[in-house]
Design a protein around this motif. Structure first.
Motif, PDB file in Angstrom:
ATOM      1  N   GLN A   1       0.848  -1.190   0.000  1.00  0.00           N
ATOM      2  CA  GLN A   1       0.000   0.000   0.000  1.00  0.00           C
ATOM      3  C   GLN A   1       0.886   1.244   0.000  1.00  0.00           C
ATOM      4  O   GLN A   1       0.640   2.195  -0.755  1.00  0.00           O
ATOM      5  CB  GLN A   1      -0.906  -0.023   1.233  1.00  0.00           C
TER       6      GLN A   1
ATOM      7  N   MET B   1      -4.332   2.327  -2.701  1.00  0.00           N
ATOM      8  CA  MET B   1      -4.867   0.975  -2.883  1.00  0.00           C
ATOM      9  C   MET B   1      -5.368   0.463  -1.544  1.00  0.00           C
ATOM     10  O   MET B   1      -4.699   0.623  -0.526  1.00  0.00           O
ATOM     11  CB  MET B   1      -3.805   0.021  -3.425  1.00  0.00           C
ATOM     12  N   SER B   2      -6.521  -0.169  -1.579  1.00  0.00           N
ATOM     13  CA  SER B   2      -7.051  -0.789  -0.364  1.00  0.00           C
ATOM     14  C   SER B   2      -6.394  -2.149  -0.178  1.00  0.00           C
ATOM     15  O   SER B   2      -5.805  -2.708  -1.098  1.00  0.00           O
ATOM     16  CB  SER B   2      -8.565  -0.958  -0.474  1.00  0.00           C
TER      17      SER B   2
ATOM     18  N   GLN C   1      -7.749  -4.612  -2.670  1.00  0.00           N
ATOM     19  CA  GLN C   1      -7.142  -4.538  -4.000  1.00  0.00           C
ATOM     20  C   GLN C   1      -5.778  -5.221  -4.011  1.00  0.00           C
ATOM     21  O   GLN C   1      -5.435  -5.917  -4.964  1.00  0.00           O
ATOM     22  CB  GLN C   1      -7.001  -3.083  -4.433  1.00  0.00           C
TER      23      GLN C   1
ATOM     24  N   ALA D   1      -6.292  -8.891  -3.976  1.00  0.00           N
ATOM     25  CA  ALA D   1      -6.740  -9.342  -5.292  1.00  0.00           C
ATOM     26  C   ALA D   1      -5.560  -9.456  -6.255  1.00  0.00           C
ATOM     27  O   ALA D   1      -5.436 -10.455  -6.983  1.00  0.00           O
ATOM     28  CB  ALA D   1      -7.797  -8.402  -5.843  1.00  0.00           C
TER      29      ALA D   1
END
Length: 151
Positions: free
Chosen positions: A38, A49-50, A53, A56
């Protein structure tokens, strides 16, 4: 297969597994320490970005690593890993121009980016040698069926 075919296939097999392990470690690291990625996304790419994310992205990378390790959908899986690695190295161009830079304690600070160039060359070699990749599921299918683009 001749002796030389098996020898080439063994070399490509070793190359493939080495590159998969290289990428797998980075992918799993995203799952283990998403905060670090992050921060990298924010400081290097300027994007937020979370954790979802990052998880993923790490999951997609792990899936590609599994496909590549098995030698399934070789053009897609090997090419996908190569494209991800290429994206990484394009973000560090200035570091390649000074490979011998040292920090204030005398530690080489640009060694990893230079190693990343060697890994990129290995990915290119893997893609060029895909037809010699006999010790994979895709290679087995190619020998026992008609050629298809996803092998």
């Amino acid at each position: 297969m001749t002796f030389y075919d098996r020898k080439d296939a063994a070399a490509v097999f070793i190359l493939r597994l080495g590159l998969v392990w290289f990428m797998f470690l980075w992918a799993v690291h995203k799952i283990i320490t998403p905060q670090q990625y992050q921060n990298l996304a924010k400081n290097i790419d300027g994007i937020e970005m979370s954790f979802a994310q990052i998880y993923a992205v790490g999951g997609v990378q792990i899936a590609l690593c599994v496909l590549a390790a098995l030698g399934v959908f070789r053009v897609f899986s090997y090419g996908g890993l190569a494209a991800m690695h290429f994206f990484t190295i394009t973000r560090q161009w200035e570091r390649y121009l000074d490979p011998f830079a040292l920090n204030d304690r005398g530690f080489p600070i640009n060694r990893n980016p230079v190693i990343a160039l060697a890994a990129m060359a290995a990915f290119v070699a893997l893609l060029l040698l895909i037809h010699r990749d006999h010790f994979s599921i895709g290679g087995w299918l190619r020998r026992h069926a008609s050629a298809r683009w996803w092998y």
